[in-house]
Design an enzyme around this catalytic site. Sequence first.
Site, PDB file in Angstrom:
ATOM      1  N   ASP A   1     -11.471  23.108  -8.573  1.00  0.00           N
ATOM      2  CA  ASP A   1     -11.583  22.691  -7.170  1.00  0.00           C
ATOM      3  C   ASP A   1     -10.157  22.821  -6.633  1.00  0.00           C
ATOM      4  O   ASP A   1      -9.366  23.605  -7.189  1.00  0.00           O
ATOM      5  CB  ASP A   1     -12.139  21.261  -7.066  1.00  0.00           C
ATOM      6  CG  ASP A   1     -12.589  20.894  -5.650  1.00  0.00           C
ATOM      7  OD1 ASP A   1     -13.707  21.267  -5.264  1.00  0.00           O
ATOM      8  OD2 ASP A   1     -11.809  20.243  -4.907  1.00  0.00           O
TER       9      ASP A   1
ATOM     10  N   LYS B   1     -17.950  14.945 -10.659  1.00  0.00           N
ATOM     11  CA  LYS B   1     -16.676  15.466 -10.127  1.00  0.00           C
ATOM     12  C   LYS B   1     -15.544  14.723 -10.809  1.00  0.00           C
ATOM     13  O   LYS B   1     -15.728  13.596 -11.274  1.00  0.00           O
ATOM     14  CB  LYS B   1     -16.604  15.218  -8.613  1.00  0.00           C
ATOM     15  CG  LYS B   1     -15.642  16.119  -7.894  1.00  0.00           C
ATOM     16  CD  LYS B   1     -16.278  17.441  -7.538  1.00  0.00           C
ATOM     17  CE  LYS B   1     -15.271  18.410  -6.968  1.00  0.00           C
ATOM     18  NZ  LYS B   1     -15.949  19.618  -6.447  1.00  0.00           N
TER      19      LYS B   1
HETATM   20  P1  NDP Z   1      -7.314  25.796  -3.447  1.00  0.00           P
HETATM   21  O1  NDP Z   1      -6.468  24.794  -4.113  1.00  0.00           O
HETATM   22  O2  NDP Z   1      -7.415  27.169  -4.014  1.00  0.00           O
HETATM   23  O3  NDP Z   1      -6.897  25.956  -1.919  1.00  0.00           O
HETATM   24  C1  NDP Z   1      -6.919  24.872  -1.049  1.00  0.00           C
HETATM   25  C2  NDP Z   1      -6.447  25.323   0.308  1.00  0.00           C
HETATM   26  O4  NDP Z   1      -6.710  24.290   1.250  1.00  0.00           O
HETATM   27  C3  NDP Z   1      -4.952  25.580   0.362  1.00  0.00           C
HETATM   28  O5  NDP Z   1      -4.681  26.564   1.328  1.00  0.00           O
HETATM   29  C4  NDP Z   1      -4.418  24.231   0.786  1.00  0.00           C
HETATM   30  O6  NDP Z   1      -3.157  24.277   1.423  1.00  0.00           O
HETATM   31  C5  NDP Z   1      -5.480  23.762   1.750  1.00  0.00           C
HETATM   32  N1  NDP Z   1      -5.526  22.294   1.737  1.00  0.00           N
HETATM   33  C6  NDP Z   1      -5.803  21.504   0.691  1.00  0.00           C
HETATM   34  N2  NDP Z   1      -5.699  20.206   1.020  1.00  0.00           N
HETATM   35  C7  NDP Z   1      -5.324  20.204   2.302  1.00  0.00           C
HETATM   36  C8  NDP Z   1      -5.048  19.174   3.221  1.00  0.00           C
HETATM   37  N3  NDP Z   1      -5.126  17.869   2.865  1.00  0.00           N
HETATM   38  N4  NDP Z   1      -4.717  19.529   4.495  1.00  0.00           N
HETATM   39  C9  NDP Z   1      -4.643  20.826   4.846  1.00  0.00           C
HETATM   40  N5  NDP Z   1      -4.883  21.846   4.008  1.00  0.00           N
HETATM   41  C10 NDP Z   1      -5.222  21.535   2.763  1.00  0.00           C
HETATM   42  O7  NDP Z   1      -8.772  25.132  -3.357  1.00  0.00           O
HETATM   43  P2  NDP Z   1     -10.186  25.822  -3.096  1.00  0.00           P
HETATM   44  O8  NDP Z   1     -10.032  26.992  -2.215  1.00  0.00           O
HETATM   45  O9  NDP Z   1     -10.835  25.974  -4.400  1.00  0.00           O
HETATM   46  O10 NDP Z   1     -10.962  24.653  -2.318  1.00  0.00           O
HETATM   47  C11 NDP Z   1     -11.017  24.574  -0.901  1.00  0.00           C
HETATM   48  C12 NDP Z   1     -12.199  23.722  -0.494  1.00  0.00           C
HETATM   49  O11 NDP Z   1     -13.413  24.317  -0.986  1.00  0.00           O
HETATM   50  C13 NDP Z   1     -12.222  22.295  -1.038  1.00  0.00           C
HETATM   51  O12 NDP Z   1     -12.838  21.448  -0.093  1.00  0.00           O
HETATM   52  C14 NDP Z   1     -13.128  22.403  -2.264  1.00  0.00           C
HETATM   53  O13 NDP Z   1     -13.711  21.148  -2.586  1.00  0.00           O
HETATM   54  C15 NDP Z   1     -14.155  23.378  -1.748  1.00  0.00           C
HETATM   55  N6  NDP Z   1     -14.935  24.092  -2.738  1.00  0.00           N
HETATM   56  C16 NDP Z   1     -14.333  24.804  -3.744  1.00  0.00           C
HETATM   57  C17 NDP Z   1     -15.097  25.502  -4.659  1.00  0.00           C
HETATM   58  C18 NDP Z   1     -14.493  26.345  -5.710  1.00  0.00           C
HETATM   59  O14 NDP Z   1     -15.244  26.996  -6.453  1.00  0.00           O
HETATM   60  N7  NDP Z   1     -13.181  26.428  -5.843  1.00  0.00           N
HETATM   61  C19 NDP Z   1     -16.565  25.443  -4.620  1.00  0.00           C
HETATM   62  C20 NDP Z   1     -17.103  24.721  -3.481  1.00  0.00           C
HETATM   63  C21 NDP Z   1     -16.306  24.069  -2.605  1.00  0.00           C
HETATM   64  P3  NDP Z   1      -1.847  23.728   0.654  1.00  0.00           P
HETATM   65  O15 NDP Z   1      -1.510  24.778  -0.338  1.00  0.00           O
HETATM   66  O16 NDP Z   1      -0.831  23.567   1.727  1.00  0.00           O
HETATM   67  O17 NDP Z   1      -2.217  22.424   0.011  1.00  0.00           O
HETATM   68  O1  2IT Z   2     -17.307  21.779  -5.006  1.00  0.00           O
HETATM   69  C1  2IT Z   2     -17.767  22.583  -5.851  1.00  0.00           C
HETATM   70  O2  2IT Z   2     -18.944  22.927  -5.843  1.00  0.00           O
HETATM   71  C2  2IT Z   2     -16.834  23.127  -6.847  1.00  0.00           C
HETATM   72  N1  2IT Z   2     -15.647  22.821  -6.800  1.00  0.00           N
HETATM   73  C3  2IT Z   2     -17.345  24.035  -7.936  1.00  0.00           C
HETATM   74  C4  2IT Z   2     -17.969  23.231  -9.050  1.00  0.00           C
HETATM   75  C5  2IT Z   2     -18.360  24.013 -10.275  1.00  0.00           C
HETATM   76  O3  2IT Z   2     -18.768  23.344 -11.222  1.00  0.00           O
HETATM   77  O4  2IT Z   2     -18.292  25.243 -10.288  1.00  0.00           O
END
Ligand code: NDP
Ligand code: 2IT
Length: 448
Positions: free
Chosen positions: A169, A129
């Site tokens: 992420d 990561k």
């Molecule tokens: P984005 O940046 O697209 O969206 C994040 C969302 O979560 C936003 O709405 C943001 O609000 C909110 N958020 C982030 N930090 C905080 C915080 N500290 N408190 C409250 N709200 C928060 O990210 P993703 O959707 O890609 O990721 C969301 C989660 O999913 C994370 O935990 C990530 O690790 C996990 N994840 C993502 C994957 C991927 O493929 N993208 C794969 C697997 C897991 P704001 O805009 O106000 O910050």
């Molecule tokens: O938390 C996760 O699994 C991700 N942000 C996606 C990682 C990836 O390599 O697609």
Amino acid sequence: MSKATERVEQIYNHVVRKNPAEPEFHQAVHEVLFSIVPLLERYPIYLDAKILERIVEPERQIIFRVPWIDDKGEVQVNRGFRIEFNSALGPYKGGLRFHESVYAGIIKFLGFEQIFKNSLTGLAMGGGKGGSDFNPKGKSDNEIMRFCQSFMTELYRHIGEHTDVPAGDIGVGGREIGYMFGQYKRITNRYEAGVLTGKGIRYGGSLVRTEATGYGATFFVEEMLKVKNETFEGKTCVVSGSGNVAIYTVEKIHQLGGKVVAVSDSNGYVMDPKGIDLELLKQLKEVERKRIKDYTLYHKDAVYKENGNIWEIPCQIAMPSATQNELNVKDAEILIKNGLIAVGEGANMPCTPDAVDLFIKAGVLFGPGKAANAGGVATSGLEMEQNASRSNWDFDYTEQKLKKIMQNIFQACKQTSDEFGYPQNYVVGANIAGFKKVADAMLDLGVI
Ligand code: NDP
Ligand code: 2IT
């Protein structure tokens, strides 16, 4: 206390001493180590070969300066990270997070989780990561580009299609991956598509990667619901966050006949009793990059609650899809009281440990992040496969592959939890199944 539990305690205490002030990393290690005790008792070889001591220590940690110039001409400095945790099963694989809260403890917790998540996908991917404490909010497109280029100017020497393959992420989506891929290509003079995933479709990306985490999490919950002869049809759902994972969770839930009544961001939540308008959500968040508050400008029946607690909204299915520790034990109590039947962790470690314990004790179906949100990285694995064979699969074919992987992950969690005497405890199931494959590979590879 069993011998295995005693050893796990010692190792955990050692991790805490050696990695001070990194509570998120401690939390992730604690959950995995204590939940695999039944495996360690059955197969002492893992303790004898010091697999635990090795697996909690990243293979390599890279921390670097990221200088860049903002639109006013001022020099800015951020800190960059790439933690290459474990490569027993394949090249390091995992996302990059750009968020002001990023420090070593966050990247370590995410990298550690990624080892077992990637193992569960059944694909050949190790765990890693990275990211930066860069805050993308309010930055211009040019500032984002200059930051990404500077970040890659150091990162490029550590990554490669057979070495380490980053993706997105929090704060890193298609736009950022594009800028980073462009800089990697420029510096190395190599069109090495497989070095990053989450790329745009025009330059080596895979269909379904954008949707994959949210779709996958929904498929996982669909499998859990089958155990109770239930479906999404007619269920009221709450999805926290409004980013990549949240948006495509809403999309798939709606396709499956459920109704998502609320989404959020770090400022508050919006509740729309008619069901969240997905097209508006995409327009606001993906195109205009606005705050969720603006949803109510277009839907007068919807209410926005600044600093509101989204978990107070009654629902049958909760999908926390924002960030770590966003749902605590008090929230869990409220949700259970309101008739909750299932939780799918779209985010990484969004539920606190006592909330998880309470869900499981109350008989709520609980899909832990490393299983439920594995669809994103699994589809990254499918992107690498297409890049290696220079092919492009169509949407339906790729989505079916994703669905099959999520069904397999669910079966692994279910069968393993049954086998070790913890039926319906998918935390135990995911951790043992994910750990065992990596640990067996580490045994095969010798002491390295
Ligand atoms: P984005 O940046 O697209 O969206 C994040 C969302 O979560 C936003 O709405 C943001 O609000 C909110 N958020 C982030 N930090 C905080 C915080 N500290 N408190 C409250 N709200 C928060 O990210 P993703 O959707 O890609 O990721 C969301 C989660 O999913 C994370 O935990 C990530 O690790 C996990 N994840 C993502 C994957 C991927 O493929 N993208 C794969 C697997 C897991 P704001 O805009 O106000 O910050
Ligand atoms: O938390 C996760 O699994 C991700 N942000 C996606 C990682 C990836 O390599 O697609």
